[in-house]
Design a protein around this motif. Structure first.
Motif, PDB file in Angstrom:
ATOM      1  N   ARG A 105      -4.859   5.641  -4.414  1.00 47.53           N
ATOM      2  CA  ARG A 105      -4.290   6.879  -3.875  1.00 47.53           C
ATOM      3  C   ARG A 105      -4.566   7.973  -4.901  1.00 47.53           C
ATOM      4  NH1 ARG A 105      -0.233   7.724  -0.087  1.00 47.53           N
ATOM      5  NH2 ARG A 105       0.603   5.614  -0.147  1.00 47.53           N
ATOM      6  N   LEU A 106      -5.502   8.838  -4.561  1.00 46.94           N
ATOM      7  CA  LEU A 106      -5.867   9.915  -5.491  1.00 46.94           C
ATOM      8  C   LEU A 106      -4.814  11.021  -5.429  1.00 46.94           C
ATOM      9  CD1 LEU A 106      -9.591   9.708  -4.532  1.00 46.94           C
ATOM     10  CD2 LEU A 106      -8.791   9.543  -6.894  1.00 46.94           C
ATOM     11  N   ALA A 107      -4.540  11.613  -6.569  1.00 45.96           N
ATOM     12  CA  ALA A 107      -3.498  12.643  -6.643  1.00 45.96           C
ATOM     13  C   ALA A 107      -3.799  13.788  -5.676  1.00 45.96           C
ATOM     14  CB  ALA A 107      -3.395  13.169  -8.074  1.00 45.96           C
ATOM     15  N   GLY A 108      -2.801  14.136  -4.866  1.00 52.14           N
ATOM     16  CA  GLY A 108      -2.918  15.281  -3.966  1.00 52.14           C
ATOM     17  C   GLY A 108      -3.822  15.061  -2.768  1.00 52.14           C
ATOM     18  N   GLU A 109      -4.243  13.816  -2.520  1.00 55.41           N
ATOM     19  CA  GLU A 109      -5.136  13.549  -1.388  1.00 55.41           C
ATOM     20  C   GLU A 109      -4.506  12.526  -0.449  1.00 55.41           C
ATOM     21  OE1 GLU A 109      -9.176  12.664  -2.595  1.00 55.41           O
ATOM     22  OE2 GLU A 109      -8.963  13.944  -4.360  1.00 55.41           O
ATOM     23  N   VAL A 135       0.846  -1.200   0.000  1.00 53.81           N
ATOM     24  CA  VAL A 135       0.000   0.000   0.000  1.00 53.81           C
ATOM     25  C   VAL A 135       0.877   1.244   0.000  1.00 53.81           C
ATOM     26  CG1 VAL A 135      -1.954   1.166   1.079  1.00 53.81           C
ATOM     27  CG2 VAL A 135      -1.706  -1.319   1.343  1.00 53.81           C
ATOM     28  N   SER A 136       1.923   1.213   0.836  1.00 51.68           N
ATOM     29  CA  SER A 136       2.787   2.393   0.960  1.00 51.68           C
ATOM     30  C   SER A 136       3.484   2.737  -0.353  1.00 51.68           C
ATOM     31  CB  SER A 136       3.840   2.158   2.048  1.00 51.68           C
ATOM     32  OG  SER A 136       3.202   1.993   3.293  1.00 51.68           O
ATOM     33  N   GLY A 137       3.754   1.709  -1.157  1.00 56.95           N
ATOM     34  CA  GLY A 137       4.465   1.925  -2.417  1.00 56.95           C
ATOM     35  C   GLY A 137       3.565   2.365  -3.562  1.00 56.95           C
ATOM     36  N   LEU A 138       2.267   2.466  -3.288  1.00 51.36           N
ATOM     37  CA  LEU A 138       1.338   2.853  -4.359  1.00 51.36           C
ATOM     38  C   LEU A 138       1.497   4.333  -4.680  1.00 51.36           C
ATOM     39  CD1 LEU A 138      -1.095   1.805  -6.123  1.00 51.36           C
ATOM     40  CD2 LEU A 138      -2.577   2.783  -4.361  1.00 51.36           C
ATOM     41  N   LYS A 139       1.757   4.617  -5.938  1.00 51.87           N
ATOM     42  CA  LYS A 139       1.971   6.010  -6.340  1.00 51.87           C
ATOM     43  C   LYS A 139       0.641   6.740  -6.490  1.00 51.87           C
ATOM     44  CE  LYS A 139       6.442   5.566  -8.606  1.00 51.87           C
ATOM     45  NZ  LYS A 139       6.705   4.102  -8.616  1.00 51.87           N
ATOM     46  N   GLU A 140       0.727   8.052  -6.442  1.00 48.18           N
ATOM     47  CA  GLU A 140      -0.460   8.886  -6.629  1.00 48.18           C
ATOM     48  C   GLU A 140      -1.113   8.590  -7.975  1.00 48.18           C
ATOM     49  OE1 GLU A 140      -0.063  13.051  -6.197  1.00 48.18           O
ATOM     50  OE2 GLU A 140       0.180  12.949  -4.023  1.00 48.18           O
ATOM     51  N   GLY A 141      -2.426   8.570  -7.979  1.00 51.83           N
ATOM     52  CA  GLY A 141      -3.147   8.346  -9.228  1.00 51.83           C
ATOM     53  C   GLY A 141      -3.218   6.890  -9.643  1.00 51.83           C
ATOM     54  N   MET A 142      -2.869   5.994  -8.696  1.00 52.42           N
ATOM     55  CA  MET A 142      -2.875   4.568  -9.020  1.00 52.42           C
ATOM     56  C   MET A 142      -3.845   3.805  -8.121  1.00 52.42           C
ATOM     57  SD  MET A 142      -0.607   4.259 -11.468  1.00 52.42           S
ATOM     58  CE  MET A 142      -0.388   2.473 -11.517  1.00 52.42           C
ATOM     59  N   GLN A 143      -4.361   2.710  -8.674  1.00 49.74           N
ATOM     60  CA  GLN A 143      -5.216   1.812  -7.911  1.00 49.74           C
ATOM     61  C   GLN A 143      -4.566   0.440  -7.875  1.00 49.74           C
ATOM     62  OE1 GLN A 143      -9.303   0.494  -9.452  1.00 49.74           O
ATOM     63  NE2 GLN A 143      -9.917   1.734  -7.724  1.00 49.74           N
ATOM     64  N   PRO A 157     -14.242  14.400 -21.267  1.00 45.26           N
ATOM     65  CA  PRO A 157     -13.157  14.601 -22.239  1.00 45.26           C
ATOM     66  C   PRO A 157     -11.776  14.399 -21.605  1.00 45.26           C
ATOM     67  CG  PRO A 157     -14.810  16.325 -22.473  1.00 45.26           C
ATOM     68  CD  PRO A 157     -15.182  15.534 -21.249  1.00 45.26           C
ATOM     69  N   GLY A 158     -10.947  13.627 -22.296  1.00 48.44           N
ATOM     70  CA  GLY A 158      -9.589  13.364 -21.816  1.00 48.44           C
ATOM     71  C   GLY A 158      -9.461  12.054 -21.059  1.00 48.44           C
ATOM     72  N   ILE A 159     -10.598  11.443 -20.687  1.00 52.81           N
ATOM     73  CA  ILE A 159     -10.550  10.263 -19.824  1.00 52.81           C
ATOM     74  C   ILE A 159      -9.902   9.063 -20.520  1.00 52.81           C
ATOM     75  CG2 ILE A 159     -12.819   9.245 -20.360  1.00 52.81           C
ATOM     76  CD1 ILE A 159     -11.300   9.716 -16.835  1.00 52.81           C
ATOM     77  N   SER A 160      -9.948   9.058 -21.857  1.00 57.71           N
ATOM     78  CA  SER A 160      -9.379   7.884 -22.538  1.00 57.71           C
ATOM     79  C   SER A 160      -7.850   7.840 -22.441  1.00 57.71           C
ATOM     80  CB  SER A 160      -9.846   7.823 -23.997  1.00 57.71           C
ATOM     81  OG  SER A 160      -9.634   9.046 -24.629  1.00 57.71           O
ATOM     82  N   ASP A 161      -7.238   8.937 -21.952  1.00 58.36           N
ATOM     83  CA  ASP A 161      -5.787   8.921 -21.734  1.00 58.36           C
ATOM     84  C   ASP A 161      -5.399   8.120 -20.482  1.00 58.36           C
ATOM     85  OD1 ASP A 161      -5.460  10.523 -23.931  1.00 58.36           O
ATOM     86  OD2 ASP A 161      -5.419  12.405 -22.781  1.00 58.36           O
ATOM     87  N   LEU A 162      -6.354   7.911 -19.608  1.00 63.68           N
ATOM     88  CA  LEU A 162      -6.087   7.154 -18.387  1.00 63.68           C
ATOM     89  C   LEU A 162      -5.724   5.725 -18.794  1.00 63.68           C
ATOM     90  CD1 LEU A 162      -6.610   8.020 -15.317  1.00 63.68           C
ATOM     91  CD2 LEU A 162      -8.680   6.639 -15.477  1.00 63.68           C
ATOM     92  N   THR A 163      -4.712   5.137 -18.162  1.00 58.86           N
ATOM     93  CA  THR A 163      -4.376   3.739 -18.503  1.00 58.86           C
ATOM     94  C   THR A 163      -4.795   2.814 -17.363  1.00 58.86           C
ATOM     95  OG1 THR A 163      -2.139   4.136 -17.739  1.00 58.86           O
ATOM     96  CG2 THR A 163      -2.517   4.246 -20.127  1.00 58.86           C
ATOM     97  N   PHE A 164      -4.682   1.521 -17.611  1.00 61.13           N
ATOM     98  CA  PHE A 164      -5.122   0.477 -16.697  1.00 61.13           C
ATOM     99  C   PHE A 164      -4.578   0.679 -15.282  1.00 61.13           C
ATOM    100  CE2 PHE A 164      -4.591  -4.062 -15.183  1.00 61.13           C
ATOM    101  CZ  PHE A 164      -5.936  -4.273 -14.942  1.00 61.13           C
ATOM    102  N   MET A 165      -5.467   0.553 -14.306  1.00 65.32           N
ATOM    103  CA  MET A 165      -5.149   0.675 -12.876  1.00 65.32           C
ATOM    104  C   MET A 165      -4.783   2.098 -12.445  1.00 65.32           C
ATOM    105  SD  MET A 165      -5.929  -2.234 -11.641  1.00 65.32           S
ATOM    106  CE  MET A 165      -5.234  -2.765 -10.086  1.00 65.32           C
TER     107      MET A 165
END
Lengths: 370, 124
Positions: free
Chosen positions: A108-112, A80-88, A166-174
């Motif tokens: 871990r949501l970015a900036g939260e 869990v600790s190693g999970l980067k921001e913006g990752m699931q 708009p822009g959501i398709s840039d998100l990649t897996f996980m």
């Protein structure tokens, strides 16, 4: 006659009825098992186009505190600790006996600072009580059962969601992001439970129907019930809690060692760590495997698995895979029979049917990794 | 001259002479959903009235098909093995399951008439 169980309804209950869903009790909720198209068409539509699932019965929560990741690591062997921001990431919630209490997703949501958690519907009350009690003083769990959760899955999911976010398709897996969908604030992750590319969309309860209707209005999208959700996840080789694993099964037996962080294997420090570490080192007596029957007859949950007439295990999920166009199953066998290709027998209605241990997924995943 | 009768387990049975053709009703086929597998009885097998005779499976679940009347299996609709969806497309016609010979008329007349079955389904 049985006493009728008091069932919860999701915020989309009225919409399910309007769409002609057949509602069934599931994990304490009245849920759509199928719509008029039926399980087979819903399944195939999701693999060819896009399907919308109401999964609002699942448990959503935020875990806050000085270091929620370090706290959560007491209950899960995931990193869990190693999970980067913006990752699931996927994790297992363990008992102190090192068995599986539930499986869940954490983000871990970015900036939260707080972690965002999604757990299984049937386990959520128990999970939340367990997490709160075990992490008391170290972290605070805030449940968000007031939120809705939608899954949009299939090869055309990105194209569809892009129109509303708009822009959501840039998100990649996980990966996970806060974004707006159809004008509603949402937490969107590029994940799912079908093996297809797709998204899970968490929204405020008040926006649930608006967002669901906006997505259903797209020509590529069909509403999909729990029936097809089950056949899709089985083809994808994904476990269903309470069937393919439960609190009598450990992560090694469940073949979910990949969800244990590398650092965690040696460091331990999670519930049941001694037991899990011992199993990692010394092996286990039985293992979860994929199974392909040779004939057309499905082998359902509970079917006994034999080898040369001796019972060596049991099917935990089994049925017919519409995309595979044939029967498929997963279950547990004694470890010496867990090798892919091992010939086994399934005892279906007293007959011994030929089958083989098979690699999973049965239908290739199509995640958008990069 | 043939007549069709129905069971509360949603089988239909059509009697011609002492031979009965058995299948599942439209109601049953719709409730089951897409049929993906059928298991048919072997020719020559004797079944009692109400006995398990065949199996029908949808994506989701397996269900037994019971013999509405006793008799000896004289034929099974093996076309269903290759095309199980026929059970959904034409449940009370091409989707028949098996035929029984040596059927006792008394077994048959105990079953629901078309009108009685329609009434029964309405009450479900």
């Amino acid at each position: 006659m049985d006493t009728p169980e008091l069932l919860h309804r999701t915020l989309l209950y009225a919409l399910h009825l309007e769409l002609g869903a057949k509602m069934v009790p599931f994990a304490g909720y009245e849920m759509p098992v199928q719509y008029p198209a039926g399980v087979l068409k819903e399944h195939l539509h999701t693999r060819a186009h896009a399907g919308l699932f109401d999964v609002s019965h699942m448990g959503q929560a935020f875990l806050s505190g000085a270091d929620p990741a370090a706290a959560l690591e007491k209950l899960t062997p995931a990193d869990v600790s190693g999970l980067k921001e913006g990752m699931q990431r996927y994790g297992l919630l363990l008992t102190h006996q090192g068995t599986i209490r539930d499986d869940f997703m954490f983000s871990r949501l970015a900036g939260e600072a707080p972690l965002y958690l999604v757990v299984n519907a049937g386990c959520k009350e128990g999970d939340f009580a367990y997490i709160s009690a075990e992490l008391k003083g170290a972290a605070t769990l805030t449940t968000r059962n007031d939120r809705a959760l939608l899954a949009l899955q299939g090869p055309e999911a990105a194209k569809v969601l892009e129109r509303h976010s708009p822009g959501i398709s840039d998100l990649t897996f996980m990966r996970v992001v806060r974004a707006s969908v159809a004008g509603a604030p949402a937490i969107i992750s590029r994940t799912g439970y079908t093996g297809e590319d797709g998204f899970e969309i968490s929204i405020e309860g008040a926006d649930a129907e608006k967002v669901a209707r906006a997505l259903l209005a797209e020509p590529e999208v069909m509403p999909i019930g729990l029936g097809a959700r089950d056949s899709l996840r089985l083809e994808a080789g994904l476990c269903l809690y309470g069937h393919d694993m439960d609190d009598t099964i450990d992560p090694v037996e469940a073949n979910l060692v990949w969800s244990i962080g590398k650092r965690r294997k040696t460091e331990g420090g999670f519930a049941g760590a001694d037991i899990v570490q011992d199993k990692l080192l010394n092996g286990v007596a039985k293992k979860r495997v994929g199974i392909l029957p040779e004939g057309r007859a499905p082998a359902r949950e509970g079917t006994e698995i034999a080898w040369n007439g001796r019972i060596i295990g049991k099917v935990t999920s089994g049925g017919f895979g519409p995309s595979l166009n044939g029967p498929l199953a997963m279950g547990y066998v004694e470890s010496e029979f867990a090798e892919t290709g091992t010939k086994i027998e399934l005892i279906v209605r007293g007959n011994r049917l030929a089958a083989a241990v098979a690699a999973m997924p049965f239908v290739p995943h199509t995640y958008k990794r990069k | 001259m043939s007549e069709t009768r129905f069971t509360d387990q949603h089988e239909w049975v059509r009697l011609e002479g002492d031979t009965a053709t058995v299948g599942i009703t439209k109601y049953a086929a719709e409730a089951l959903g897409d049929v993906v597998f059928v298991e048919l009885p072997a020719k020559g097998r004797k079944v009692g009235a109400g006995g398990e005779a065949a199996v029908v499976e949808s994506v989701k679940a397996a269900s037994e098909v019971y013999a509405p009347v006793g008799g000896e299996v004289s034929e099974a609709n093996s076309a269903l093995e290759a095309a199980p969806a026929t059970v959904n497309d034409d449940p009370e016609g091409a989707g028949w399951f098996f035929k029984l010979k040596g059927v006792a008329p008394g077994d048959f007349t105990k079953l629901m008439t078309q009108a009685a079955y329609a009434e029964f389904v309405k009450g479900l």
